[in-house]
Scaffold this motif. Structure first.
Motif: not given
Length: 457
Positions: A260-262, A252, A145, A258, A267, A142-143, A138-139
């Protein structure tokens, strides 16, 4: 003394099997209800919809109302053996005029970054970062994204949808065209996932690999179809899943920028249910490439060893049955709660399966020793019903697997159910003993490989 031991063993076998029978009875009727709803939908569509309209196919889809750029997101950690071949295959297969493939990598994984750069195509965008891997998938997404949004600010071109894929996926040539058309009408579009079956690594590796084909053929032939039909949220499979840009922006915004939940290890599953909770429209789309042909679907090799299969199933159980209970709770109406209960029943199912196999093994040993088990009067009808439900369940599994993979694989899916049950039991045990509420485990990915010869679609 011997008589006492025999009596105790017989009592244990009886109680274990009765406990398992009651569990099978509940789960069997639950599955039977899904089967009946699936069958009713199938009959209704052929008596109504298909009498007025010819079944659609990718070949007959009209042009989208407003064609747009599709952003393909791939999170990659230690994927050097496959990512270059996957990207090259995607570039050669996609039939769409406007797309960008974003690949999220890590600064401490130079081999994967080098493999991405070696493809050398302007439609491939390498995304790195400052955090060493592995974080969570997920993290990483998010990057990706954030990188897409930065590119949009520079180019002035806004992406129409985000399509999720993994580094080992074999993409379908028509999937971007299907997404471009349907995303105008839905907030999320999920295409079927049809795992590839190992053919060159020995019979046991083939059986483990084929157990994923059995599971996805069943889930993506019946269960997601029924979820959509009764109005329950459709969980994303994480690959072959497209999300409309407007809906992604909304998610987001509610997540501090973000989508997605890190802290989530599933996710993909969660974002599908979050879209439904916000009132979004989702569609599970089984669309043949040509009339009567195979569906537009994602294909990939899944784990082929017992250890890697257990690890992957452990992550799914942890994220859906354990963390999902904590994070997503029991929201929605009756249909939504029923489907979430089905999603989270894997731990209970593992306990029931363990009890049934232990009781059956003990009963066989007692029979060999000439010791009889005394059953209460109400046990025989329950055991008989369970036996018929098991026959029905295996027959349906063989039917749906045979539909996608041929009748031989359909028949082999029946004995493979034993292997699938063993994997489920071991994975549930590991998930239960390793789960720590509030603690996010690192990305526990398995080794992937890409097919030497691409499947014909």
């Amino acid at each position: 003394m011997v008589a006492d031991v025999a009596w105790l063993a017989a009592a244990m076998a009886r109680e274990l099997m009765l406990f398992a029978a009651i569990g099978f009875l509940i789960g069997g009727f639950d599955d039977l209800l899904v089967d009946l709803l699936w069958a009713l939908r199938w009959v209704r569509r052929r008596l109504t919809v298909y009498r007025r309209h010819r079944p659609a196919s990718a070949a007959t889809l009209p042009a989208p109302d407003a064609p747009g750029r599709i952003a393909v997101f791939i999170a990659a950690w230690q994927e050097a053996p496959v990512i270059g071949r996957m990207l090259a295959a995607a570039l050669g297969r996609y039939r769409h005029d406007d797309y960008v493939i974003y690949v999220g990598t890590y600064p401490n994984d130079p081999a994967t970054q080098a493999a991405v750069r070696a493809v050398g195509d302007p439609r491939i965008r390498l995304v790195s970062g400052t955090l060493p891997g592995p974080t969570t998938k997920a993290e990483c997404l998010n990057r990706v994204w954030a990188a897409m949004r930065a590119d949009e600010a520079v180019s002035g071109i806004r992406c129409k949808a985000i399509l999720l894929h993994d580094a080992e996926d074999v993409v379908h040539p028509q999937e971007l065209r299907v997404v471009d058309y349907l995303i105008d009408r839905f907030d999320m579009v999920q295409l079927p996932v049809l795992p590839l079956i190992e053919q060159s690594r020995g019979w046991f590796a083939r059986a483990v690999s084929a157990s994923y084909a059995d599971e996805f053929a069943d889930g993506h032939s019946r269960q997601l179809v029924v979820r959509e039909a009764i109005g329950a949220g459709i969980p994303s499979a994480g690959v072959g899943c497209a999300i409309a840009r407007a809906r992604m922006d909304e998610i987001a915004a509610s997540g501090g920028g973000a989508p997605f939940d890190d802290s989530s290890v599933t996710e993909d599953y969660e974002i599908g249910l979050r879209i439904a909770a916000k009132g979004g429209r989702s569609a599970f789309v089984v669309l043949p490439e040509v009339p009567g042909g195979a569906p537009v679907a994602v294909r990939a090799y899944f784990p082929h060893t017992l250890e890697t299969a257990v690890r992957q199933k452990q992550r799914w159980i942890t994220g859906i049955a354990l963390a999902g209970w904590d994070r997503l709770r029991w929201q929605g109406g009756l249909a939504e709660r029923w489907m979430r209960l089905r999603d989270r029943r894997s731990l209970a199912a593992a306990v029931v399966l363990t009890a049934s196999y232990a009781g059956l093994l003990l009963a066989v040993m007692l029979a060999l020793c000439g010791v009889a088990i005394h059953w209460p009067g109400w046990a025989k009808p329950i055991l008989t019903i369970c036996a018929w439900l098991l026959v029905w369940r295996l027959a349906v599994r063989a039917l749906v697997v045979g539909h996608h993979y041929g009748w031989r694989e359909g028949l082999q899916a029946i004995p493979r159910a034993l292997l699938a049950n063993l994997i489920a039991i071991l994975a549930a045990r590991r998930a239960l003993f390793s789960y720590q509420p509030g603690v996010t485990p690192p990305w526990d990915k398995t080794e992937h490989h890409f097919p030497d010869a691409l499947p014909c679609d």
